[in-house]
Structure formats: structure tokens, C-alpha cells
Design an enzyme around this catalytic site. Structure first.
Site, PDB file in Angstrom:
ATOM      1  N   SER A 139       0.849  -1.192   0.000  1.00  0.00           N
ATOM      2  CA  SER A 139       0.000   0.000   0.000  1.00  0.00           C
ATOM      3  C   SER A 139       0.881   1.237   0.000  1.00  0.00           C
ATOM      4  CB  SER A 139      -0.897   0.015   1.238  1.00  0.00           C
ATOM      5  OG  SER A 139      -1.564   1.261   1.363  1.00  0.00           O
ATOM      6  N   TYR A 153      -1.728  -0.323  10.155  1.00  0.00           N
ATOM      7  CA  TYR A 153      -1.882  -0.834   8.787  1.00  0.00           C
ATOM      8  C   TYR A 153      -0.685  -0.431   7.927  1.00  0.00           C
ATOM      9  CZ  TYR A 153      -3.869  -1.207   4.049  1.00  0.00           C
ATOM     10  OH  TYR A 153      -4.089  -1.504   2.726  1.00  0.00           O
TER      11      TYR A 153
END
Length: 244
Positions: A139, A153
């Protein structure tokens, strides 16, 4: 024609990748953990597009589930040519000071431990055959940090960037390619699971391309990395983020 396995393949980027692979006539194993209906729907569309598909239930954070999933994929579809390590979770937005240990533990169990387990099983199957491709779904958060939202995350995805570099060097001599994709603000269900269903659209306008991305745009990169067209690409971390 290729045979691939996609973890978290029933929704979002995983689903879009499965559908694109199906349109090429590939065989696709679609892993899911809770939403069987979504996985079955994805499998139906893959078949309609011209590919083969099976659904495979399993929690990527549980070793026995991962081993069983890989075994079932090869039993039902044949030897794997590639794996997309895509399954991941996010929790509601908050600064680190407000995150519970339970929340952080689960994020890292799924996004890091689960990804490492799946990468290990991929390597165990592809390396003896001397060919194959592993695509890790990282990501843009890995380099942006996601302050006040999802620093857990972001950290979990940074671990996948490191895994990409190291594993590509381990497996390169055996003919197996390992690459990562860092999606940016992509309009998928993951934002709703983090409590912000409109997040991608709200923040996407700030990207240099002026919009959020689509899951299909990330799928194009994933299928390219799985394909023979990317035969000299390994250890790469590809940003699909609209310039963000």
C-alpha cells in the site's frame, strides 16, 4: 494459460484481479474467510469470462488453513504458476495512542504473519518447478505512514515491501519472481471497514491525477506482474497511486 491463487479474492482488488485473469482464460483459486457469497459470485463471473475458478475458504493468519488452501487449489486446478498475496484488513481510524493491543495484533496477524505464511507456501510450490510469480499487495500507506488513521496498517504494509526485496533475492536464482504493488486511494470496500466509506473519493481529488483509483487499474498491474510480459521484473515495488 496460467493457474493462480488470490487470497482475499472475493472483493475489491482481489476480485478485479480474478476477473481480469478469467478474461484471459486463466484458472483462478479465490480465497475468502467470511463472505462465501461474494467469493462464489466472483467465481461465477470468472467462469463466464472464460476462465476456471474454485473458491477456497481459509484464514490466512492460521497456518493450517493456509497449507490446506494451497493444497486444495493445486488439487482442483493443477500446479500453480502464480499467487497474489492480497488478503488484508484495516481497523477504524484513530491515532496510535487510542489503538488497543487486540486491534494491532489482529492487523499484524493478517497483514504480516498471514502474508508471510502465504509467501512461504507459494515459494515451497513454485521454487521446485523453477518458475512462477508472487505478487504482494502492499500500500502507498507504507511510505506515507497514515498518521492519525492507520499507522498499524501502514507498518504492516511496509513489512511487505521488505519481504519483496528479500524474497526476490532468495527465489530469483530458482526462477521465481517476487514483486509488490502499492495501491493508493482505491475505491473499494476496505475504506468502509475502516469506518470511512467515502474516504477514497474524498481524498482522491488531492492526488496528482485528481481522482481515486479503481480496483481494475490495480488488477492490470497485478496480472502484468503475473504474466510472462514481466519476465525480467523482480524485486520491484510498483506504485499504482495516481502520483500520490
Amino acid at each position: 494459460m496460467k493457474t493462480i491463487l488470490i487470497t482475499g479474492g472475493g472483493r475489491g482488488i482481489g476480485k478485479a484481479t480474478a476477473l481480469l485473469a478469467g478474461s484471459r482464460g486463466w484458472s483462478v483459486g479465490i480465497n475468502y474467510v467470511g463472505n462465501e457469497a461474494a467469493a462464489r459470485e466472483t467465481a461465477d463471473v470468472v467462469r463466464a469470462a472464460g476462465g476456471r475458478a474454485v473458491t477456497l475458504r481459509g484464514d490466512v493468519a492460521v497456518e493450517a488453513d493456509v497449507v490446506t488452501m494451497f493444497e486444495a487449489a493445486e488439487q482442483q486446478l493443477g500446479p500453480l504458476d502464480g499467487v497474489v498475496v492480497n488478503a488484508g484488513i484495516v481497523a477504524p481510524s484513530c491515532p496510535l495512542t487510542e489503538m488497543s493491543a487486540e486491534r494491532m495484533r489482529r492487523v499484524f496477524e493478517v497483514n504480516v504473519f498471514g502474508a508471510y505464511l502465504c509467501a512461504r507456501e507459494s515459494a515451497r510450490r513454485l521454487a521446485p518447478r523453477g518458475a512462477g510469480s508472487i505478487v504482494l499487495m502492499s500500500s502507498a500507506a507504507a511510505r506515507l505512514g497514515s498518521p492519525f488513521e492507520y499507522v498499524d496498517y501502514a507498518g504492516s504494509k511496509a513489512a511487505l515491501d521488505t519481504l519483496t526485496v528479500g524474497l526476490s533475492k532468495e527465489l530469483g536464482p530458482q526462477g521465481v519472481r517476487v514483486n509488490a504493488i502499492r495501491p493508493g486511494l482505491i475505491d473499494t470496500e476496505i475504506h468502509a471497514s475502516g469506518g470511512q466509506p467515502g474516504r477514497a473519493q474524498r481524498l482522491g481529488v488531492n492526488a496528482p491525477l485528481g481522482r481515486a483509483g479503481r480496483a481494475e487499474e490495480v488488477a492490470e498491474a497485478a496480472v502484468w506482474l503475473l504474466s510472462d510480459a514481466a519476465s525480467y521484473t523482480t524485486g520491484a515495488i510498483l506504485d499504482v497511486s495516481g502520483g500520490r
